[in-house]
Design an enzyme around this catalytic site. Structure first.
Site, mmCIF file in Angstrom:
data_model
loop_
_atom_site.group_PDB
_atom_site.id
_atom_site.type_symbol
_atom_site.label_atom_id
_atom_site.label_comp_id
_atom_site.label_asym_id
_atom_site.label_seq_id
_atom_site.Cartn_x
_atom_site.Cartn_y
_atom_site.Cartn_z
ATOM 1 N N SER A 63 33.813 38.619 54.666
ATOM 2 C CA SER A 63 34.900 39.543 54.360
ATOM 3 C C SER A 63 34.346 40.793 53.689
ATOM 4 C CB SER A 63 35.949 38.851 53.485
ATOM 5 O OG SER A 63 37.122 39.630 53.408
ATOM 6 N N ASN A 64 35.176 41.568 53.033
ATOM 7 C CA ASN A 64 34.723 42.773 52.332
ATOM 8 C C ASN A 64 35.599 42.993 51.095
ATOM 9 O OD1 ASN A 64 37.077 44.526 53.031
ATOM 10 N ND2 ASN A 64 36.365 44.055 55.109
ATOM 11 N N HIS A 65 35.324 44.075 50.353
ATOM 12 C CA HIS A 65 35.961 44.274 49.046
ATOM 13 C C HIS A 65 37.298 45.022 49.057
ATOM 14 C CE1 HIS A 65 33.011 42.477 46.476
ATOM 15 N NE2 HIS A 65 32.030 43.142 47.061
ATOM 16 N N ALA A 117 40.624 47.244 56.151
ATOM 17 C CA ALA A 117 39.161 47.259 56.240
ATOM 18 C C ALA A 117 38.789 46.049 57.094
ATOM 19 C CB ALA A 117 38.552 47.164 54.854
#
Ligand code: C5P
Length: 228
Positions: free
Chosen positions: A29-31, A96
């Site tokens: 995943s990402n932030h 995102a």
């Protein structure tokens, strides 16, 4: 009564990160916090639009008046976006989206080996959600986001053209106190105006105010005022 320039319009927003399963207990995943997308949803409701918020996993409350559709992976987000883009007036890709996912998610928890050897995970590209919506014949007005760390205008113009977007909100994520996870954001807004690209700078401000400014500019593009 409050002014509602988006009354009667259907607005679809993707927000937050996506989560790509590696096995039943792990993911890529990402932030992304989802804050900008959620601010756009709240601003859309305030301006009178009917808002559908397609959201990856975030720790935020659903803005009052918006319809939230929860998804995890990019593939699920694409399916929801395609279903809800039908008949939409504005589509905003604020999520995102993970660029890659595991080539195949393991059915059972992956076990580490007995030695110190590493492991290789094969990744494949995820679909580009906003470009898929933009490729439709009967498409809504499409707004994309671009997070850059340099040459913001050049990359934003490239994204506008390459993904065939109508508008891009680009921000410099290398600036301290702005962008990812923070309350404030600034943007360079670019939009297609016939064969030209117009632009304006939206200075650092709370994400709620920035969201409203972006939507108001999009509404101006949708309903051009006739020159006097
Ligand atoms: O290519 P890049 O990720 O920088 O583009 C950002 C824009 O494209 C954002 O609007 C984002 O929501 C959208 N996007 C998408 N699907 C992807 C990747 C990005 O909709 N797979």
């Amino acid at each position: 009564p409050p002014e509602q320039p988006a009354r009667g319009l259907r607005l679809v927003i993707t927000a937050g990160p996506t989560r790509e399963a590696i096995d039943p207990v792990r993911y890529l995943s990402n932030h992304s916090s989802g804050r900008m997308g959620y601010a756009l949803a709240a601003a859309g409701v305030a301006l009178g639009a009917e808002v559908t918020l397609i959201s990856g996993p975030v720790a935020l409350a659903t803005p009052a008046g918006a319809t939230r559709v929860d998804v995890e992976s990019a593939s699920e987000m694409l399916a929801a976006a395609e279903a809800h883009a039908d008949g939409a007036d504005i589509f905003i890709g604020c999520a995102a989206v993970a660029d890659y996912r595991a080539a195949s998610a393991a059915e059972h928890k992956l076990k580490k080996g007995d030695d110190d050897a590493g492991m290789t995970l094969r990744l494949v590209r995820n679909p580009d959600i906003i470009a898929t919506i933009a490729a439709r014949a009967d498409r809504p007005f499409i707004i994309g986001f671009a997070a850059e760390t340099q040459d913001v205008e050049r990359y934003a113009r490239d994204k506008l053209a390459r993904k065939r977007l109508d508008m891009v909100a680009a921000n410099d994520v290398s600036q301290p106190g702005l962008g990812f996870g923070s309350e404030n954001n600034a943007a360079l807004l670019l939009w297609q105006h016939g064969d030209e690209v117009d632009q304006c700078h939206l200075p650092p401000q709370p994400k709620a105010d920035l969201a409203e400014a972006i939507l108001r500019q999009a509404l101006t593009c949708l309903t051009p005022t006739t020159p006097e």
